[in-house]
Scaffold this active site. Structure first.
Site, mmCIF file in Angstrom:
data_model
loop_
_atom_site.group_PDB
_atom_site.id
_atom_site.type_symbol
_atom_site.label_atom_id
_atom_site.label_comp_id
_atom_site.label_asym_id
_atom_site.label_seq_id
_atom_site.Cartn_x
_atom_site.Cartn_y
_atom_site.Cartn_z
ATOM 1 N N LYS A 158 16.974 -31.206 -12.084
ATOM 2 C CA LYS A 158 16.510 -29.986 -12.756
ATOM 3 C C LYS A 158 17.517 -29.575 -13.836
ATOM 4 O O LYS A 158 17.141 -29.213 -14.948
ATOM 5 C CB LYS A 158 16.308 -28.852 -11.729
ATOM 6 C CG LYS A 158 15.092 -29.089 -10.853
ATOM 7 C CD LYS A 158 15.006 -28.160 -9.652
ATOM 8 C CE LYS A 158 13.844 -28.591 -8.753
ATOM 9 N NZ LYS A 158 13.751 -27.868 -7.492
ATOM 10 N N GLN A 208 17.090 -23.367 -4.627
ATOM 11 C CA GLN A 208 16.615 -24.615 -4.039
ATOM 12 C C GLN A 208 16.347 -24.421 -2.539
ATOM 13 O O GLN A 208 17.235 -23.984 -1.799
ATOM 14 C CB GLN A 208 17.657 -25.727 -4.272
ATOM 15 C CG GLN A 208 17.204 -27.099 -3.815
ATOM 16 C CD GLN A 208 16.001 -27.635 -4.589
ATOM 17 O OE1 GLN A 208 15.912 -27.484 -5.803
ATOM 18 N NE2 GLN A 208 15.058 -28.233 -3.903
ATOM 19 N N ASP A 261 9.565 -20.513 -9.800
ATOM 20 C CA ASP A 261 8.932 -21.364 -8.790
ATOM 21 C C ASP A 261 7.567 -20.792 -8.385
ATOM 22 O O ASP A 261 6.767 -21.462 -7.746
ATOM 23 C CB ASP A 261 9.816 -21.422 -7.527
ATOM 24 C CG ASP A 261 10.576 -22.744 -7.417
ATOM 25 O OD1 ASP A 261 10.121 -23.729 -8.026
ATOM 26 O OD2 ASP A 261 11.610 -22.774 -6.729
#
Ligand code: NAP
Length: 301
Positions: free
Chosen positions: A54, A98, A121
């Protein structure tokens, strides 16, 4: 029939090129670039490699990237305080924590601490609610489902009126993609069925699908005879089924038996190289959207 391969690697390449141009234009017009903070707790090898990818992608697009690597034993309060700091940081438009987090940290509490406008997200309940309503209200689409829809769009798969069967009902893939495909919208407008472990006749439902989206996490769950000839098969599953003795790398298998299924389907995504590469591209797209919204808001104030 041999199915056309829908390559996530190729589609991601085009998307990243488009995003990079937009970032350059944003910098030229407004003097800012999208800012993304990636927050990693602990050192799980899988999470480390996802976050590294990422970061690499964000940097390749010219994003402002901030990396927070926190010890496994960080307290929930410390993590929440860090998120609050980035909620108030104007140079950061997207906050990515994460997952999974260590057991002593309440994941839902952390997700809900993120400013919904920076929740790239799209896991925050506010963004899930916006997704349910659809249209312009849904600012961010969760990354894996967004990647699936983008693949259908860029492969010109007819979705209007199509029978879509989604195998799996998780919050990150099954449920959101089912909602997205059922919306009155472009690259949606489908008739959607969700199947799961309590479904009585999985094969019967799969056989009806014009578009079969499989996100179960069970290697080769979908048998070739469950696939309607000419159907589009999107295999989200990523299952580690062994280790290659020569390279030491994990051997990955999808939820669909690709070699057999490709002889029946019209289009199919491989594993690896299918949905996986799309997820990060959509995360970058969401961060760009968040940055654009930030610019619009600052112009209004
Ligand atoms: P999950 O949370 O474990 O959910 C799996 C879903 O599949 C559940 O709803 C479960 O039903 C259903 N299921 C499991 N076995 C089944 C069976 N035998 N028959 C029918 N339904 C079954 O998984 P997830 O997070 O959605 O992930 C699914 C897969 O996609 C995993 O392999 C994961 O690694 C992969 N994935 C890939 C990406 C990517 O970027 N490529 C992103 C996310 C996930 P119940 O609800 O009844 O238990």
């Amino acid at each position: 029939m041999t199915a056309k391969i829908i390559s996530g690697i190729e589609i991601r390449k085009s998307i990243l090129q488009e995003l990079k141009k937009e970032v350059q234009q944003m910098q030229k017009d407004h003097g800012i670039v999208p800012g993304l903070v990636t927050i990693l707790v602990g050192e799980s090898p899988a999470s480390l490699s996802y976050v590294a990818l990422k970061i690499k992608t964000a940097l390749s697009l010219g994003f402002h990237e901030v990396q927070e690597s926190l010890p496994e034993d960080i307290t929930e309060e410390e993590l929440l305080a860090l998120i609050e700091r980035y909620n108030n940081d104007n140079s950061i438009h997207g906050i990515l924590v994460q997952l999974p987090l260590p057991k002593h940290i309440d994941e839902q509490k952390v997700i809900q601490a993120i400013d919904p406008d920076k929740d790239v997200d799209a896991f925050h309940p506010v963004n899930i609610g916006r997704l349910m309503i659809g249209g312009d209200i849904a600012r961010f689409h969760p990354c894996t489902p967004a990647g699936i829809q983008e693949m259908l769009k860029r492969s010109n798969v007819e979705t209007k009126g199509a029978e879509v069967v989604v195998v799996g009902r998780s919050n990150i893939v099954g449920k959101p993609i089912a909602i997205m495909m059922a919306q009155k919208d472009a690259w949606a407008d489908a008739t959607v069925t969700i199947v799961h472990t309590c479904t009585r006749d999985l094969a019967m439902h799969c056989r009806r699908a014009d578009i079969l989206i499989v996100a179960a996490g069970v290697p080769h769950l979908v048998k070739p005879e469950w696939i309607k000839p000419g159907a589009t098969v999107i295999d989200v599953g990523v299952n580690r089924v062994g280790v290659n003795p020569d390279t030491g790398k994990a051997i990955l298998q999808g939820d669909v038996d690709f070699e057999k299924a490709r002889k029946i389907a019209g289009r199919i995504t491989p594993v690896p190289g299918g949905v996986g590469p799309m997820t990060i591209a959509m995360l970058m797209k969401n961060t760009l959207i968040a940055a654009k919204d930030h610019i619009t808001k600052s112009q209004c104030n």
